[in-house]
Design a protein around this motif. Structure first.
Motif, short mmCIF file in Angstrom:
data_model
loop_
_atom_site.label_atom_id
_atom_site.label_comp_id
_atom_site.label_asym_id
_atom_site.label_seq_id
_atom_site.Cartn_x
_atom_site.Cartn_y
_atom_site.Cartn_z
N ARG A 33 5.67 38.80 67.46
CA ARG A 33 4.72 39.74 66.85
C ARG A 33 5.51 40.83 66.14
O ARG A 33 5.73 41.93 66.65
N ILE A 34 5.93 40.51 64.93
CA ILE A 34 6.73 41.43 64.14
C ILE A 34 6.37 41.24 62.67
O ILE A 34 6.22 40.11 62.20
N SER A 35 6.21 42.34 61.95
CA SER A 35 5.75 42.27 60.56
C SER A 35 6.91 41.98 59.61
O SER A 35 8.09 42.11 59.97
N GLN A 36 6.57 41.59 58.39
CA GLN A 36 7.61 41.37 57.39
C GLN A 36 8.39 42.65 57.11
O GLN A 36 9.61 42.62 56.92
N TRP B 40 11.68 31.08 60.64
CA TRP B 40 10.52 31.89 60.27
C TRP B 40 10.95 33.31 59.91
O TRP B 40 10.44 33.90 58.94
N CYS B 41 11.88 33.87 60.67
CA CYS B 41 12.37 35.23 60.36
C CYS B 41 13.03 35.27 59.00
O CYS B 41 12.81 36.18 58.20
N LEU B 42 13.87 34.27 58.71
CA LEU B 42 14.55 34.23 57.41
C LEU B 42 13.56 34.05 56.27
O LEU B 42 13.72 34.62 55.19
N ALA B 43 12.52 33.27 56.51
CA ALA B 43 11.52 33.03 55.47
C ALA B 43 10.60 34.22 55.25
O ALA B 43 9.90 34.28 54.24
N GLY C 266 11.49 25.52 59.46
CA GLY C 266 12.80 25.11 59.97
C GLY C 266 13.85 24.96 58.91
O GLY C 266 15.04 25.16 59.16
N ARG C 267 13.46 24.60 57.68
CA ARG C 267 14.45 24.40 56.62
C ARG C 267 15.23 25.68 56.33
O ARG C 267 16.39 25.62 55.95
N ALA C 268 14.60 26.83 56.53
CA ALA C 268 15.31 28.09 56.29
C ALA C 268 16.48 28.25 57.25
O ALA C 268 17.55 28.72 56.87
N ALA C 269 16.31 27.85 58.50
CA ALA C 269 17.40 27.96 59.46
C ALA C 269 18.47 26.92 59.18
O ALA C 269 19.67 27.17 59.40
N LEU C 270 18.09 25.75 58.69
CA LEU C 270 19.08 24.73 58.38
C LEU C 270 20.01 25.18 57.27
O LEU C 270 21.15 24.74 57.18
#
Length: 384
Positions: free
Chosen positions: A44-47, A71-74, A103-107
Motif C-alpha cells: 500500500r504505497i502510492s506512485q 511493480w515498484c519499478l513500473a 514481472g518484466r520490469a524486474a527481469l
C-alpha cells in the motif's frame, strides 16, 4: 525516524516497511499477497511515495518479500536496490512467477548492489546493518539507524533452524518481528518427528511441495530416507550450500550428500516410491503447479509443510481432505520470539505476517507488543 507499514501487518503477504530518517526514505522488502486481488496484491504505497524512495533493501527471495519489485519499478521507483548475492540469484524467477503483470520490469533491472550479512552501509543519513536470518540461504534481517534511534525489521527468521545459522539481533528502540506462526509453541524437533512419522506411514511415496529456498534444505536435512527432487531443483540447491558460512557448522557435507543422492524426477515421469520434493510449497508456481494436481488425480499422498494461502491449490486440497499438513517451523515459534524480544530490549514491538487476533495474542505474552499498528499506519521514534 518515521516507520510506515506498507504491507504485511494484520495480514499475511505483501510485506513492506518504509523507514524515513532526516533526508532519506527507504523501503525494506516489497512483497506480493498471493491471496489478494487488485490493489491488495501489492504494498500500500502510492506512485508519489515510490518516486521519493532512495532505496529498496530486500531481505530474501520469497514472493511475499520481493514479488512486487517489478511493480515498484513500473510505478515510479528509480532508486538503488540492495540484496545479497544469493537473493539476487533467485529473485528474478520469483518476481516473474508471482507477478506476471509487471514481472518484466524486474527481469530488466540492472545495477543491483550486493551486500553481505554483517555488512553495514549508508544510504543518505541512514545506516543499514544486517545479519543472517536462518530462514533461507541469502536471507537477512535488517537494522536501520539514524544515529539516535534504531529499528530492526526481522523479515522472516528461524532461530531454531536445523541447517541455517542466524546472527544475534542488536539492541534497538523498535522491532518489527516475524509473527507468521502466532503463538504456536511447537518447535522444530517435535514437528520434524511428526513429519518422519507421517512418512513412515506412507512408504509407497508422496509429494512434498516446498519453496526452493529455505524449507527444501530443512526437509533434506530432516529426511532419513532416500528422496527424489524435481530435476530443476538440483543445481539451485547445490548453489545454495556452496558457501557454508550460511549453514550451521558441519551440516554442509550431509546436505550435499543428500542432494547428490536424490533421484531426479520430472513432470512426465511416473511417481517414484519415495518422497518427492517439488517447488513451490503452495502449488501456485514452479513444478508444483503441475505436480500437485497430478498427485491429487493419481491419489498419491501429499504432505504440505508451510503456509496455505486462501485459494491456493495446496489450501484447496487440504480443505478437501486430499492433503495432509504438518507445519515445519521455518518461522519463529512463540518461545523463539519471546527470546528475541527480550534480548533486543525494544520499547515498541510489532508483529508482521499475522492476523489482528494473533497480534492480540502476542500482546498478552509481551507488554511491548503494539497490536493496533496495521498496514497503512505509521509510528515515529522520538526521545529515548
Amino acid at each position: 525516524m518515521i516507520v510506515t507499514l506498507h504491507g504485511g501487518f494484520g495480514e499475511k503477504g505483501r510485506t513492506s516497511v518504509g523507514v524515513e530518517t532526516g533526508n532519506t526514505s527507504l523501503l525494506l522488502d516489497v512483497g506480493v499477497n498471493t491471496s489478494g486481488s487488485g490493489a491488495d496484491i501489492y504494498p500500500r504505497i502510492s506512485q508519489g511515495q515510490l518516486r521519493r524512495q532512495s532505496a529498496i533493501v530486500v531481505s530474501h527471495a520469497h514472493e511475499d518479500h520481493v514479488g512486487a519489485l517489478g511493480w515498484c519499478l513500473a510505478n515510479g521507483f528509480a532508486g538503488q536496490v540492495f540484496m545479497t548475492a544469493e537473493t539476487e540469484a533467485e529473485m528474478r524467477d520469483i518476481v516473474a512467477a508471482y507477478d506476471a503483470a509487471s514481472g518484466r520490469a524486474a527481469l530488466a533491472i540492472s545495477g543491483i548492489q550486493i551486500i553481505a550479512p554483517g555488512q553495514s552501509f549508508t544510504v543518505g543519513d541512514a545506516i543499514i546493518a544486517s545479519g543472517r536470518s536462518g530462514h533461507t540461504v541469502g536471507g537477512i534481517w535488517l537494522s536501520v539507524s539514524d544515529r539516535r534511534h534504531r529499528v530492526i525489521y526481522c523479515a522472516d527468521v528461524v532461530p531454531g533452524s536445523g541447517v541455517l545459522g542466524m546472527d544475534p539481533l542488536p539492541p534497538c528502540d523498535a522491532i518489527l518481528f516475524d509473527g507468521s506462526y502466532g503463538v504456536d509453541p511447537v518447535g522444530m524437533n517435535e514437528r520434524t518427528a511428526q513429519i518422519k512419522a507421517w512418512l513412515r506411514e506412507h512408504p509407497g511415496g508422496c509429494l512434498l511441495p516446498t519453496p526452493l529456498a529455505g524449507r527444501s534444505l530443512e526437509l533434506l536435512g530432516a529426511l532419513s530416507e532416500p528422496a527424489a527432487i524435481h530435476a530443476s531443483m538440483r543445481q539451485p540447491l547445490l548453489r545454495q550450500i556452496a558457501d557454508e558460512s550460511w549453514l550451521r557448522p558441519g551440516i554442509g557435507a550431509l546436505l550435499r550428500e543428500r542432494i547428490l543422492a536424490a533421484e531426479d524426477w520430472t513432470d512426465n515421469m511416473p511417481f517414484p516410491q519415495r518422497p518427492i520434493l517439488v517447488h513451490d510449497g503452495m502449488g501456485i508456481a514452479g513444478p508444483a503447479a503441475v505436480a500437485i494436481g497430478r498427485a491429487a488425480r493419481e491419489r498419491l499422498p501429499i504432505l504440505l509443510t508451510g503456509h496455505l494461502p486462501t485459494g491456493s491449490p495446496a489450501q484447496i486440497l487440504f480443505a478437501a481432505g486430499r492433503a495432509a499438513w504438518i507445519r515445519l517451523p521455518t518461522h519463529p515459534t512463540l518461545p523463539d520470539n519471546l527470546a528475541l524480544l527480550r534480548a533486543c530490549g525494544a520499547r515498541i514491538a510489532v508483529p508482521h505476517s499475522c492476523s489482528p487476533d494473533e497480534m492480540e495474542q502476542f500482546r498478552g505474552q509481551f507488554p511491548a507488543v503494539v497490536r493496533t499498528l496495521v498496514t497503512g499506519q505509521s509510528f515515529s521514534l522520538q526521545g529515548r
